[in-house]
Motif scaffolding. Structure first.
Motif, mmCIF file in Angstrom:
data_model
loop_
_atom_site.group_PDB
_atom_site.id
_atom_site.type_symbol
_atom_site.label_atom_id
_atom_site.label_comp_id
_atom_site.label_asym_id
_atom_site.label_seq_id
_atom_site.Cartn_x
_atom_site.Cartn_y
_atom_site.Cartn_z
ATOM 1 N N ALA A 21 0.777 -0.962 -0.191
ATOM 2 C CA ALA A 21 0.058 0.068 -0.053
ATOM 3 C C ALA A 21 0.944 1.268 0.126
ATOM 4 O O ALA A 21 0.545 2.325 -0.639
ATOM 5 C CB ALA A 21 -0.846 -0.172 1.114
ATOM 6 N N ALA A 24 1.899 1.823 -3.696
ATOM 7 C CA ALA A 24 0.701 2.222 -4.272
ATOM 8 C C ALA A 24 0.379 3.842 -3.943
ATOM 9 O O ALA A 24 -0.120 4.689 -5.190
ATOM 10 C CB ALA A 24 -0.698 1.621 -4.041
ATOM 11 N N PHE A 25 0.493 4.038 -2.920
ATOM 12 C CA PHE A 25 0.337 5.484 -2.365
ATOM 13 C C PHE A 25 1.412 6.451 -2.784
ATOM 14 O O PHE A 25 1.199 7.451 -3.578
ATOM 15 C CB PHE A 25 0.688 5.435 -0.748
ATOM 16 C CG PHE A 25 0.194 7.055 -0.173
ATOM 17 C CD1 PHE A 25 -1.006 7.400 -0.035
ATOM 18 C CD2 PHE A 25 1.295 7.695 0.297
ATOM 19 C CE1 PHE A 25 -1.220 8.718 0.332
ATOM 20 C CE2 PHE A 25 1.200 9.196 0.686
ATOM 21 C CZ PHE A 25 -0.088 9.416 0.752
ATOM 22 N N TYR A 27 3.402 5.803 -5.717
ATOM 23 C CA TYR A 27 3.132 5.872 -7.231
ATOM 24 C C TYR A 27 2.008 6.785 -7.698
ATOM 25 O O TYR A 27 2.231 7.552 -8.414
ATOM 26 C CB TYR A 27 2.915 4.408 -7.580
ATOM 27 C CG TYR A 27 2.614 4.249 -9.047
ATOM 28 C CD1 TYR A 27 3.566 4.166 -9.870
ATOM 29 C CD2 TYR A 27 1.340 4.217 -9.670
ATOM 30 C CE1 TYR A 27 3.580 4.280 -11.217
ATOM 31 C CE2 TYR A 27 1.259 4.197 -11.176
ATOM 32 C CZ TYR A 27 2.432 4.168 -11.924
ATOM 33 O OH TYR A 27 1.858 4.091 -13.244
ATOM 34 N N ALA A 28 0.870 6.772 -6.798
ATOM 35 C CA ALA A 28 -0.193 7.771 -7.070
ATOM 36 C C ALA A 28 0.290 9.268 -6.732
ATOM 37 O O ALA A 28 -0.021 10.204 -7.584
ATOM 38 C CB ALA A 28 -1.248 7.370 -6.150
ATOM 39 N N SER A 52 8.465 11.337 -4.469
ATOM 40 C CA SER A 52 7.619 9.937 -4.109
ATOM 41 C C SER A 52 8.568 9.147 -3.401
ATOM 42 O O SER A 52 7.968 8.218 -2.553
ATOM 43 C CB SER A 52 7.145 9.389 -5.326
ATOM 44 O OG SER A 52 8.326 8.823 -5.954
ATOM 45 N N TYR A 56 7.103 7.811 -0.038
ATOM 46 C CA TYR A 56 7.184 6.269 0.358
ATOM 47 C C TYR A 56 7.681 6.122 1.806
ATOM 48 O O TYR A 56 7.027 5.198 2.184
ATOM 49 C CB TYR A 56 7.897 5.531 -0.500
ATOM 50 C CG TYR A 56 7.895 4.006 -0.511
ATOM 51 C CD1 TYR A 56 6.731 3.400 -0.654
ATOM 52 C CD2 TYR A 56 9.075 3.156 -0.332
ATOM 53 C CE1 TYR A 56 6.658 2.016 -0.425
ATOM 54 C CE2 TYR A 56 9.164 1.913 -0.116
ATOM 55 C CZ TYR A 56 7.807 1.153 -0.282
ATOM 56 O OH TYR A 56 7.836 0.104 -0.307
ATOM 57 N N SER A 80 -3.981 6.540 -1.730
ATOM 58 C CA SER A 80 -3.815 6.259 -2.939
ATOM 59 C C SER A 80 -4.916 6.316 -3.973
ATOM 60 O O SER A 80 -4.777 6.914 -5.274
ATOM 61 C CB SER A 80 -3.474 4.512 -3.265
ATOM 62 O OG SER A 80 -2.341 4.411 -2.240
ATOM 63 N N GLY A 84 -4.678 9.097 -7.026
ATOM 64 C CA GLY A 84 -4.847 8.665 -8.313
ATOM 65 C C GLY A 84 -6.096 9.369 -9.124
ATOM 66 O O GLY A 84 -5.996 9.629 -10.377
#
Length: 95
Positions: A21, A24-25, A27-28, A52, A56, A80, A84
């Motif tokens: 997660a 994903a956070f 990346y978004a 990022s 992260y 996320s 997104g």
């Protein structure tokens, strides 16, 4: 004995939340930042990607600092989804 199993499962869940997660956070966030930063496209992508990594790290710390593993999963997945959706909205708005 069962208390140690529950706490081991909680630790594994937190670790998975931190890795999956959290990724994903981050990346978004990178997608959102690369579209939202008022820089040239290449500079915005590089700056968003570099930021990022910090995001992260914060997400990983958050996963282990949250009151429960469920709360860590919920917060990171909700964040996320928000980043997104904001990135998709910016993408359609800018194009």
């Amino acid at each position: 004995m069962s208390r140690s199993i529950v706490s081991a499962a909680e630790g594994v869940s937190r670790a998975l939340a931190a890795v999956l997660a959290g990724y994903a956070f981050a990346y978004a966030f990178a997608a959102f930042a690369s579209l939202a930063l008022p820089l040239a496209r290449a500079e915005a992508v590089v700056t968003g990607s570099m930021l990022s990594f910090v995001v992260y790290l914060i997400a990983v710390v958050w996963a282990f600092a949250a009151r429960s593993a469920a709360r860590a999963w919920a917060a990171l997945l909700a964040g996320s989804a928000l980043f997104g959706a904001a990135a998709l909205g910016l993408k359609f708005w800018l194009d």
